[in-house]
Design a protein around this motif. Structure first.
Motif, PDB file in Angstrom:
ATOM      1  N   TRP A 127       5.289 -44.555 -23.044  1.00 34.97           N
ATOM      2  CA  TRP A 127       6.527 -45.131 -23.570  1.00 34.97           C
ATOM      3  C   TRP A 127       7.617 -44.075 -23.682  1.00 34.97           C
ATOM      4  O   TRP A 127       7.435 -43.042 -24.320  1.00 34.97           O
ATOM      5  N   GLY A 128       8.773 -44.363 -23.080  1.00 29.19           N
ATOM      6  CA  GLY A 128       9.966 -43.558 -23.295  1.00 29.19           C
ATOM      7  C   GLY A 128      10.649 -44.059 -24.556  1.00 29.19           C
ATOM      8  O   GLY A 128      10.570 -45.248 -24.883  1.00 29.19           O
ATOM      9  N   ILE A 129      11.318 -43.167 -25.268  1.00 26.31           N
ATOM     10  CA  ILE A 129      11.948 -43.519 -26.542  1.00 26.31           C
ATOM     11  C   ILE A 129      13.437 -43.217 -26.451  1.00 26.31           C
ATOM     12  O   ILE A 129      13.841 -42.064 -26.324  1.00 26.31           O
ATOM     13  N   HIS A 130      14.238 -44.278 -26.516  1.00 21.37           N
ATOM     14  CA  HIS A 130      15.693 -44.137 -26.424  1.00 21.37           C
ATOM     15  C   HIS A 130      16.308 -44.187 -27.818  1.00 21.37           C
ATOM     16  O   HIS A 130      15.993 -45.058 -28.610  1.00 21.37           O
ATOM     17  N   SER A 131      17.184 -43.220 -28.092  1.00 21.54           N
ATOM     18  CA  SER A 131      17.962 -43.188 -29.342  1.00 21.54           C
ATOM     19  C   SER A 131      19.408 -43.488 -28.980  1.00 21.54           C
ATOM     20  O   SER A 131      19.992 -42.783 -28.149  1.00 21.54           O
ATOM     21  N   ASN A 152      15.820 -37.151 -36.179  1.00 23.58           N
ATOM     22  CA  ASN A 152      16.645 -38.086 -35.416  1.00 23.58           C
ATOM     23  C   ASN A 152      17.319 -37.421 -34.225  1.00 23.58           C
ATOM     24  O   ASN A 152      17.766 -36.281 -34.315  1.00 23.58           O
ATOM     25  N   TYR A 153      17.398 -38.180 -33.148  1.00 19.47           N
ATOM     26  CA  TYR A 153      18.197 -37.825 -31.980  1.00 19.47           C
ATOM     27  C   TYR A 153      19.287 -38.882 -31.849  1.00 19.47           C
ATOM     28  O   TYR A 153      19.117 -40.018 -32.299  1.00 19.47           O
ATOM     29  N   TYR A 154      20.377 -38.511 -31.193  1.00 16.16           N
ATOM     30  CA  TYR A 154      21.488 -39.435 -30.950  1.00 16.16           C
ATOM     31  C   TYR A 154      21.833 -39.378 -29.472  1.00 16.16           C
ATOM     32  O   TYR A 154      21.924 -38.297 -28.890  1.00 16.16           O
ATOM     33  N   ASN A 155      22.017 -40.564 -28.868  1.00 16.34           N
ATOM     34  CA  ASN A 155      22.315 -40.634 -27.433  1.00 16.34           C
ATOM     35  C   ASN A 155      21.343 -39.767 -26.635  1.00 16.34           C
ATOM     36  O   ASN A 155      21.737 -38.869 -25.898  1.00 16.34           O
ATOM     37  N   ALA A 156      20.069 -40.051 -26.810  1.00 12.54           N
ATOM     38  CA  ALA A 156      19.029 -39.247 -26.166  1.00 12.54           C
ATOM     39  C   ALA A 156      17.890 -40.149 -25.687  1.00 12.54           C
ATOM     40  O   ALA A 156      17.720 -41.268 -26.167  1.00 12.54           O
ATOM     41  N   PHE A 157      17.136 -39.619 -24.747  1.00  7.30           N
ATOM     42  CA  PHE A 157      15.980 -40.339 -24.225  1.00  7.30           C
ATOM     43  C   PHE A 157      14.812 -39.376 -24.117  1.00  7.30           C
ATOM     44  O   PHE A 157      14.898 -38.355 -23.430  1.00  7.30           O
ATOM     45  N   ILE A 158      13.731 -39.692 -24.825  1.00  5.43           N
ATOM     46  CA  ILE A 158      12.509 -38.901 -24.744  1.00  5.43           C
ATOM     47  C   ILE A 158      11.656 -39.501 -23.633  1.00  5.43           C
ATOM     48  O   ILE A 158      11.196 -40.642 -23.741  1.00  5.43           O
ATOM     49  N   GLU A 159      11.486 -38.755 -22.559  1.00  6.59           N
ATOM     50  CA  GLU A 159      10.683 -39.205 -21.426  1.00  6.59           C
ATOM     51  C   GLU A 159       9.211 -38.957 -21.711  1.00  6.59           C
ATOM     52  O   GLU A 159       8.865 -38.079 -22.499  1.00  6.59           O
ATOM     53  N   VAL A 160       8.344 -39.704 -21.041  1.00  7.89           N
ATOM     54  CA  VAL A 160       6.911 -39.499 -21.236  1.00  7.89           C
ATOM     55  C   VAL A 160       6.541 -38.085 -20.806  1.00  7.89           C
ATOM     56  O   VAL A 160       7.213 -37.477 -19.972  1.00  7.89           O
ATOM     57  N   ALA A 161       5.494 -37.576 -21.388  1.00  7.18           N
ATOM     58  CA  ALA A 161       5.025 -36.223 -21.078  1.00  7.18           C
ATOM     59  C   ALA A 161       4.619 -36.121 -19.613  1.00  7.18           C
ATOM     60  O   ALA A 161       4.117 -37.087 -19.021  1.00  7.18           O
ATOM     61  N   SER A 201      11.896 -34.165 -22.547  1.00  6.93           N
ATOM     62  CA  SER A 201      10.507 -34.524 -22.242  1.00  6.93           C
ATOM     63  C   SER A 201       9.669 -34.509 -23.509  1.00  6.93           C
ATOM     64  O   SER A 201       9.867 -33.661 -24.388  1.00  6.93           O
ATOM     65  N   ALA A 202       8.725 -35.439 -23.566  1.00  7.58           N
ATOM     66  CA  ALA A 202       7.741 -35.418 -24.643  1.00  7.58           C
ATOM     67  C   ALA A 202       6.897 -34.154 -24.485  1.00  7.58           C
ATOM     68  O   ALA A 202       6.795 -33.580 -23.394  1.00  7.58           O
ATOM     69  N   MET A 203       6.303 -33.724 -25.573  1.00  8.06           N
ATOM     70  CA  MET A 203       5.441 -32.550 -25.533  1.00  8.06           C
ATOM     71  C   MET A 203       4.221 -32.836 -24.669  1.00  8.06           C
ATOM     72  O   MET A 203       3.671 -33.925 -24.709  1.00  8.06           O
ATOM     73  N   ARG A 204       3.839 -31.856 -23.895  1.00 11.40           N
ATOM     74  CA  ARG A 204       2.637 -31.988 -23.072  1.00 11.40           C
ATOM     75  C   ARG A 204       1.405 -32.030 -23.973  1.00 11.40           C
ATOM     76  O   ARG A 204       1.376 -31.425 -25.021  1.00 11.40           O
TER      77      ARG A 204
END
Length: 138
Positions: free
Chosen positions: A98-102, A7-16, A131-134
């Motif tokens: 897809w970006g993933i917001h927590s 889990n992440y909190y108050n985070a945004f995973i950007e596309v690779a 960033s998402a993993m490349r």
């Protein structure tokens, strides 16, 4: 037994950085068995901010291993007794745009890379941007 989390909190995973698409795409189905990307996409897109990353990742494991309800509590404890790959490794962020917001509760939602909300979240200094993993190594 130690419990690990994805889990992440108050985070945004950007596309690779090497994601091959410029808009969020629905992962294609192949045959009768859903892929991890299919399961993740269905759960998150149909239920924004209802599940944590741990919930999503464990649900993929449950589906792929055909676990039954009576096994879930013990299986979840066992599953998270070891570290698991987080959603930075998800095909949603690596391949499908897809970006993933927590949010502050760790609940997640998807945003296509082409959307205004993605642009806003990717520049929001009040949340952690990751960033998402490349897909390929440089």
């Amino acid at each position: 037994m130690k419990t690990h989390t994805t889990n992440y909190y108050n985070a945004f995973i950007e596309v690779a950085a090497d994601c091959p698409v410029t808009t969020g795409e629905i992962p294609p189905t192949k045959g009768n068995n859903p892929s991890a990307a299919n399961i993740q996409f269905e759960m998150i897109s149909q239920n924004p901010y209802q599940f944590t990353s741990d919930d999503i990742i464990f649900s993929v494991y449950v589906t792929k291993n055909s676990l039954i309800a009576d096994e879930l509590i013990q299986a979840r404890e066992q599953f998270f007794s070891k570290g698991q790959p987080c959603l930075r490794t998800s095909p949603l962020a690596k391949r499908y745009g897809w970006g993933i917001h927590s949010n502050e509760e760790g609940k997640i939602a998807l945003y296509g890379v082409e959307t205004e909300e993605y642009a806003r979240l990717s520049t929001d200094e009040t949340i952690k941007n990751i960033s998402a993993m490349r897909t390929t190594k440089k």
